[in-house]
Motif scaffolding. Structure first.
Motif, PDB file in Angstrom:
ATOM      1  N   TYR A  88       0.828  -1.199   0.000  1.00 33.34           N
ATOM      2  CA  TYR A  88       0.000   0.000   0.000  1.00 33.34           C
ATOM      3  C   TYR A  88       0.863   1.250   0.000  1.00 33.34           C
ATOM      4  O   TYR A  88       1.916   1.288   0.642  1.00 33.34           O
ATOM      5  CB  TYR A  88      -0.881   0.041   1.256  1.00 33.34           C
ATOM      6  N   GLN A  89       0.378   2.249  -0.712  1.00 33.65           N
ATOM      7  CA  GLN A  89       1.001   3.565  -0.623  1.00 33.65           C
ATOM      8  C   GLN A  89       0.352   4.253   0.577  1.00 33.65           C
ATOM      9  O   GLN A  89      -0.881   4.337   0.657  1.00 33.65           O
ATOM     10  CB  GLN A  89       0.717   4.341  -1.911  1.00 33.65           C
ATOM     11  N   CYS A  90       1.168   4.714   1.499  1.00 31.10           N
ATOM     12  CA  CYS A  90       0.624   5.277   2.741  1.00 31.10           C
ATOM     13  C   CYS A  90       1.321   6.581   3.097  1.00 31.10           C
ATOM     14  O   CYS A  90       2.508   6.754   2.814  1.00 31.10           O
ATOM     15  CB  CYS A  90       0.848   4.314   3.917  1.00 31.10           C
ATOM     16  N   LEU A  91       0.581   7.431   3.742  1.00 28.81           N
ATOM     17  CA  LEU A  91       1.158   8.679   4.222  1.00 28.81           C
ATOM     18  C   LEU A  91       1.342   8.574   5.730  1.00 28.81           C
ATOM     19  O   LEU A  91       0.403   8.196   6.436  1.00 28.81           O
ATOM     20  CB  LEU A  91       0.202   9.828   3.907  1.00 28.81           C
ATOM     21  N   ASN A  92       2.516   8.885   6.190  1.00 25.71           N
ATOM     22  CA  ASN A  92       2.744   8.882   7.635  1.00 25.71           C
ATOM     23  C   ASN A  92       2.100  10.143   8.209  1.00 25.71           C
ATOM     24  O   ASN A  92       2.421  11.259   7.796  1.00 25.71           O
ATOM     25  CB  ASN A  92       4.248   8.851   7.935  1.00 25.71           C
ATOM     26  N   ARG A  93       1.191   9.933   9.142  1.00 26.93           N
ATOM     27  CA  ARG A  93       0.421  11.070   9.652  1.00 26.93           C
ATOM     28  C   ARG A  93       1.323  12.086  10.333  1.00 26.93           C
ATOM     29  O   ARG A  93       1.047  13.280  10.314  1.00 26.93           O
ATOM     30  CB  ARG A  93      -0.627  10.577  10.662  1.00 26.93           C
ATOM     31  N   LEU A  94       2.391  11.628  10.938  1.00 27.66           N
ATOM     32  CA  LEU A  94       3.250  12.536  11.692  1.00 27.66           C
ATOM     33  C   LEU A  94       4.291  13.231  10.817  1.00 27.66           C
ATOM     34  O   LEU A  94       4.376  14.456  10.800  1.00 27.66           O
ATOM     35  CB  LEU A  94       3.961  11.752  12.806  1.00 27.66           C
ATOM     36  N   ASP A  95       5.069  12.458  10.035  1.00 34.93           N
ATOM     37  CA  ASP A  95       6.149  13.119   9.280  1.00 34.93           C
ATOM     38  C   ASP A  95       5.699  13.602   7.905  1.00 34.93           C
ATOM     39  O   ASP A  95       6.442  14.293   7.204  1.00 34.93           O
ATOM     40  CB  ASP A  95       7.404  12.226   9.190  1.00 34.93           C
ATOM     41  N   GLY A  96       4.483  13.231   7.501  1.00 31.56           N
ATOM     42  CA  GLY A  96       3.941  13.773   6.258  1.00 31.56           C
ATOM     43  C   GLY A  96       4.566  13.204   4.989  1.00 31.56           C
ATOM     44  O   GLY A  96       4.350  13.746   3.906  1.00 31.56           O
ATOM     45  N   CYS A  97       5.359  12.144   5.098  1.00 33.70           N
ATOM     46  CA  CYS A  97       5.980  11.557   3.904  1.00 33.70           C
ATOM     47  C   CYS A  97       5.231  10.300   3.475  1.00 33.70           C
ATOM     48  O   CYS A  97       4.536   9.668   4.275  1.00 33.70           O
ATOM     49  CB  CYS A  97       7.440  11.192   4.184  1.00 33.70           C
ATOM     50  N   VAL A  98       5.406   9.984   2.204  1.00 39.18           N
ATOM     51  CA  VAL A  98       4.722   8.814   1.642  1.00 39.18           C
ATOM     52  C   VAL A  98       5.658   7.607   1.701  1.00 39.18           C
ATOM     53  O   VAL A  98       6.846   7.714   1.400  1.00 39.18           O
ATOM     54  CB  VAL A  98       4.291   9.101   0.187  1.00 39.18           C
ATOM     55  N   TYR A  99       5.122   6.467   2.083  1.00 42.33           N
ATOM     56  CA  TYR A  99       5.899   5.224   2.180  1.00 42.33           C
ATOM     57  C   TYR A  99       5.142   4.100   1.473  1.00 42.33           C
ATOM     58  O   TYR A  99       3.940   4.197   1.232  1.00 42.33           O
ATOM     59  CB  TYR A  99       6.103   4.828   3.660  1.00 42.33           C
ATOM     60  N   ALA A 100       5.872   3.031   1.193  1.00 45.03           N
ATOM     61  CA  ALA A 100       5.236   1.803   0.710  1.00 45.03           C
ATOM     62  C   ALA A 100       5.190   0.859   1.909  1.00 45.03           C
ATOM     63  O   ALA A 100       6.229   0.582   2.511  1.00 45.03           O
ATOM     64  CB  ALA A 100       6.051   1.196  -0.410  1.00 45.03           C
ATOM     65  N   ILE A 101       4.004   0.413   2.253  1.00 49.30           N
ATOM     66  CA  ILE A 101       3.899  -0.530   3.379  1.00 49.30           C
ATOM     67  C   ILE A 101       3.443  -1.876   2.836  1.00 49.30           C
ATOM     68  O   ILE A 101       2.385  -1.995   2.206  1.00 49.30           O
ATOM     69  CB  ILE A 101       2.965  -0.012   4.482  1.00 49.30           C
ATOM     70  N   LYS A 102       4.287  -2.863   3.068  1.00 47.67           N
ATOM     71  CA  LYS A 102       3.991  -4.213   2.586  1.00 47.67           C
ATOM     72  C   LYS A 102       3.403  -5.004   3.749  1.00 47.67           C
ATOM     73  O   LYS A 102       4.006  -5.094   4.812  1.00 47.67           O
ATOM     74  CB  LYS A 102       5.293  -4.850   2.101  1.00 47.67           C
ATOM     75  N   LYS A 103       2.236  -5.542   3.506  1.00 49.98           N
ATOM     76  CA  LYS A 103       1.540  -6.282   4.563  1.00 49.98           C
ATOM     77  C   LYS A 103       1.410  -7.721   4.103  1.00 49.98           C
ATOM     78  O   LYS A 103       0.939  -7.970   2.977  1.00 49.98           O
ATOM     79  CB  LYS A 103       0.161  -5.649   4.744  1.00 49.98           C
ATOM     80  N   SER A 104       1.824  -8.665   4.928  1.00 47.68           N
ATOM     81  CA  SER A 104       1.734 -10.062   4.503  1.00 47.68           C
ATOM     82  C   SER A 104       0.277 -10.415   4.221  1.00 47.68           C
ATOM     83  O   SER A 104      -0.629  -9.991   4.939  1.00 47.68           O
ATOM     84  CB  SER A 104       2.318 -10.985   5.572  1.00 47.68           C
ATOM     85  N   ILE A 105       0.070 -11.182   3.157  1.00 50.08           N
ATOM     86  CA  ILE A 105      -1.297 -11.542   2.771  1.00 50.08           C
ATOM     87  C   ILE A 105      -1.947 -12.406   3.848  1.00 50.08           C
ATOM     88  O   ILE A 105      -3.084 -12.214   4.230  1.00 50.08           O
ATOM     89  CB  ILE A 105      -1.288 -12.278   1.410  1.00 50.08           C
ATOM     90  N   LYS A 106      -1.156 -13.351   4.357  1.00 53.15           N
ATOM     91  CA  LYS A 106      -1.685 -14.250   5.380  1.00 53.15           C
ATOM     92  C   LYS A 106      -1.145 -13.824   6.744  1.00 53.15           C
ATOM     93  O   LYS A 106      -0.080 -13.222   6.793  1.00 53.15           O
ATOM     94  CB  LYS A 106      -1.209 -15.681   5.104  1.00 53.15           C
ATOM     95  N   PRO A 107      -1.837 -14.210   7.808  1.00 50.83           N
ATOM     96  CA  PRO A 107      -1.219 -13.985   9.120  1.00 50.83           C
ATOM     97  C   PRO A 107       0.011 -14.883   9.213  1.00 50.83           C
ATOM     98  O   PRO A 107      -0.088 -16.085   8.946  1.00 50.83           O
ATOM     99  CB  PRO A 107      -2.298 -14.429  10.118  1.00 50.83           C
ATOM    100  N   VAL A 108       1.147 -14.329   9.534  1.00 45.79           N
ATOM    101  CA  VAL A 108       2.364 -15.142   9.510  1.00 45.79           C
ATOM    102  C   VAL A 108       2.796 -15.616  10.891  1.00 45.79           C
ATOM    103  O   VAL A 108       3.500 -16.612  11.011  1.00 45.79           O
ATOM    104  CB  VAL A 108       3.549 -14.390   8.857  1.00 45.79           C
ATOM    105  N   ALA A 109       2.369 -14.890  11.921  1.00 46.50           N
ATOM    106  CA  ALA A 109       2.848 -15.236  13.253  1.00 46.50           C
ATOM    107  C   ALA A 109       2.456 -16.667  13.597  1.00 46.50           C
ATOM    108  O   ALA A 109       1.302 -17.057  13.465  1.00 46.50           O
ATOM    109  CB  ALA A 109       2.275 -14.269  14.278  1.00 46.50           C
ATOM    110  N   GLY A 110       3.429 -17.451  14.001  1.00 47.88           N
ATOM    111  CA  GLY A 110       3.179 -18.823  14.399  1.00 47.88           C
ATOM    112  C   GLY A 110       3.113 -19.790  13.232  1.00 47.88           C
ATOM    113  O   GLY A 110       2.935 -20.987  13.430  1.00 47.88           O
ATOM    114  N   SER A 111       3.252 -19.304  12.009  1.00 44.67           N
ATOM    115  CA  SER A 111       3.156 -20.197  10.852  1.00 44.67           C
ATOM    116  C   SER A 111       4.523 -20.382  10.209  1.00 44.67           C
ATOM    117  O   SER A 111       5.505 -19.741  10.567  1.00 44.67           O
ATOM    118  CB  SER A 111       2.188 -19.622   9.815  1.00 44.67           C
ATOM    119  N   PHE A 112       4.540 -21.208   9.193  1.00 46.60           N
ATOM    120  CA  PHE A 112       5.771 -21.438   8.445  1.00 46.60           C
ATOM    121  C   PHE A 112       6.294 -20.133   7.830  1.00 46.60           C
ATOM    122  O   PHE A 112       7.480 -19.937   7.676  1.00 46.60           O
ATOM    123  CB  PHE A 112       5.465 -22.451   7.334  1.00 46.60           C
ATOM    124  N   PHE A 113       5.392 -19.231   7.486  1.00 43.79           N
ATOM    125  CA  PHE A 113       5.768 -18.001   6.801  1.00 43.79           C
ATOM    126  C   PHE A 113       6.442 -16.986   7.726  1.00 43.79           C
ATOM    127  O   PHE A 113       6.963 -15.988   7.263  1.00 43.79           O
ATOM    128  CB  PHE A 113       4.544 -17.360   6.145  1.00 43.79           C
TER     129      PHE A 113
END
Ligand SMILES: Nc1ncnc2c1ncn2[C@@H]1O[C@H](COP(=O)(O)OP(=O)(O)OP(=O)(O)O)[C@@H](O)[C@H]1O
Ligand SMILES: [Mg+2]
Length: 490
Positions: free
Chosen positions: A229-254
């Motif tokens: 996702y293209q996201c804007l940091n509310r505090l510093d006002g800059c745009v970032y790319a945030i990659k979010k895992s499609i599946k929940p990864v915690a506790g899994s093989f991923f």
């Protein structure tokens, strides 16, 4: 010999089967979302730090995983698949994970299992990351890709070459202290030092940051592993790319795969030709990685529109080879280099004369003049290597095969003796594709030809450039140029 032939046929088909369905075709290639408009109107407002509801990401897709297997499994691709399937989609099977990934267990899980099974009363000497003490909870990760971590895993070399007193690095000191404690306490000389570091369980670190700290602008890409996702940091006002895992990864093989990407980014964050990393966290059991936003999208999306001319290819080669040289200088390899993992940043090239013209226009015509001038200004493109999910160390390689369209034959044969040159092959294939040689085959006779040294000459390229691509994709890894020697090529 027959077995070898059968194996050769099987290799490309490992992904060929996967590619047979539409769903799997999607899995093998990243998709770039061309958002209708990245422009977002943001009303300045005072920040409030109350927790908004956590964004619930539907589990949209599942994906296969190819893991590195033992030599015994090398001739048996189906076995590799079965192994992967066992762990696939089983976040709630800690027992399986315990059996399969003993070295990667968190100390807390190991303690719990040991207590349940009443294996022993007296704590015995466990490897550092598995050590169980009363009330002991792992509090940190040790990044396996840092030079210190390599040193620490080679205690003898570390102590003789550097001397304890000269060790300035705190993490190294901590590591050695714990090792010494272990030696003194139990006198266990057989404890193996080459261990995975203890790992902080992601599900214990869940924090809610995404909605609180970022404003989601648009979905810019979908890969096998993540939604970006293209996201804007509310505090510093800059745009970032945030990659979010499609599946929940915690506790899994991923989980390991997700952490691998973060560890690699954290170590490789200081080069203009590698996508910059800012932070990472676990939220709702998903892994989120905040990276530099590359406003030109991926090379893959560019070459879907048009081929690159030789002058552009030279810049691409120069930038990616620079990025590779940096990665390789850290004794790391990318292992999934391809057009979908090379991103573009475009900056307007403001020459002095342009700046003067613009200033003049500003006074005469207001902002309209500036915008007009900017639209006429040429952009400087910087190519950056991204998606570090497959990065591994050449010293202790854990190879997860990347996209088979770009992989050399030796990797599919599990020959990991020259991993640097595997990246060079993938770069050669990427250049060939970008110059108009694509789409690249995923299997079959064309796939074989490209790995037998039969990469065809492209009429749009000079003889020298064609020869360079052929050298980079040479079947013998030794013959391929290194990332450094590419610079010396005429
Ligand atoms: N930093 C970035 N800036 C701009 N776009 C990006 C960025 N990172 C990723 N993207 C977009 O998102 C897509 C998917 O990202 P990425 O390759 O990191 O995901 P992945 O799930 O690891 O992919 P893969 O299928 O290669 O494993 C990219 O092809 C690109 O279009
Ligand atoms: Mg990718």
């Amino acid at each position: 010999m027959h077995e070898m032939e059968a194996f050769r046929k099987l290799q490309p088909e490992r992904k060929q089967d996967a590619d047979s369905s539409q769903e799997q075709i999607e899995l093998n290639s990243s998709v770039e979302m061309r958002s209708p408009s990245p422009v977002c109107h943001i009303q300045p407002r005072k920040l409030r730090f109350a927790s908004p509801p956590i964004d619930e990401e539907p589990q949209k897709r599942s994906s296969p995983i190819h893991t590195r297997s033992s030599a015994a499994a090398a001739v048996s691709p189906p076995y590799r698949k079965v192994r992967a399937l066992r762990l696939f989609d089983t976040p709630a099977t800690p027992k399986t994970i315990l059996q399969k990934s003993r070295n990667h267990l968190s100390a807390a899980v190991a303690a719990d299992v040991a207590r349940k099974n009443q294996i022993e009363e007296r704590p015995r000497s466990l490897p550092l990351h598995n050590r169980v003490k009363d009330n002991f909870q792992p509090q940190w990760n040790v990044n396996p890709f840092t030079p210190d971590s390599f040193l620490a895993r080679n205690k003898k070399r570390c102590r003789t070459q550097f001397g304890r007193d000269n060790l300035s690095n705190r993490s190294l000191q901590i590591f050695l202290n714990s090792e010494e404690e272990k030696d003194d306490g139990e006198g266990d000389e057989n404890v193996e030092l080459v261990q995975a570091p203890k790992r902080l369980a992601l599900q214990d670190t869940n924090i809610s940051r995404y909605q609180k700290e970022f404003l989601e602008i648009s979905l810019i890409g979908i890969g096998e592993f993540g939604l970006v996702y293209q996201c804007l940091n509310r505090l510093d006002g800059c745009v970032y790319a945030i990659k979010k895992s499609i599946k929940p990864v915690a506790g899994s093989f991923f989980e390991k795969r997700a952490l691998n990407e973060v560890w690699a980014h954290a170590v490789l964050g200081k080069h203009d030709n590698v996508v910059r990393y800012y932070s990472a966290w676990a939220e709702d059991n998903h892994m989120l990685i905040q990276n530099e936003y590359c406003n030109g999208g991926s090379l893959q999306s560019l070459i879907q529109k048009r081929c690159l001319v030789e002058s552009e290819l030279k810049i691409l080669l120069l930038h990616v080879a620079e990025g590779l040289r940096y990665i390789h200088s850290n004794d790391l390899v990318h292992m999934d280099l391809k057009s979908g993992n090379i991103f573009l940043t475009k900056m307007p090239s403001l020459h002095k004369s342009n700046t003067l013209t613009m200033a003049k226009e500003f006074y005469e015509d207001g902002m309209d003049g500036i915008y007009e001038e900017l639209s006429n200004t040429e952009c400087i493109t910087t190519y950056k290597i991204g998606d570090l999910g497959h990065v591994t160390s050449v010293k202790e390689p854990h190879v997860e095969e990347g996209d088979c369209r770009y992989l050399p034959f030796e990797i599919l044969q599990e020959d990991f003796s020259n991993l640097f040159k595997a990246d060079i092959f993938s770069l050669g294939m990427t250049l060939f594709e970008a110059a108009g040689g694509g789409p690249l085959p995923k299997n079959g006779p064309e796939w074989q030809k490209l790995r037998n040294g039969e990469v065809p000459n492209l009429p749009t390229l000079s003889t020298e450039f064609n020869e360079l691509i052929q050298l980079m994709t040479h079947p013998d890894p030794e013959k391929r140029p290194s990332s450094t020697s590419i610079f010396n090529h005429p």
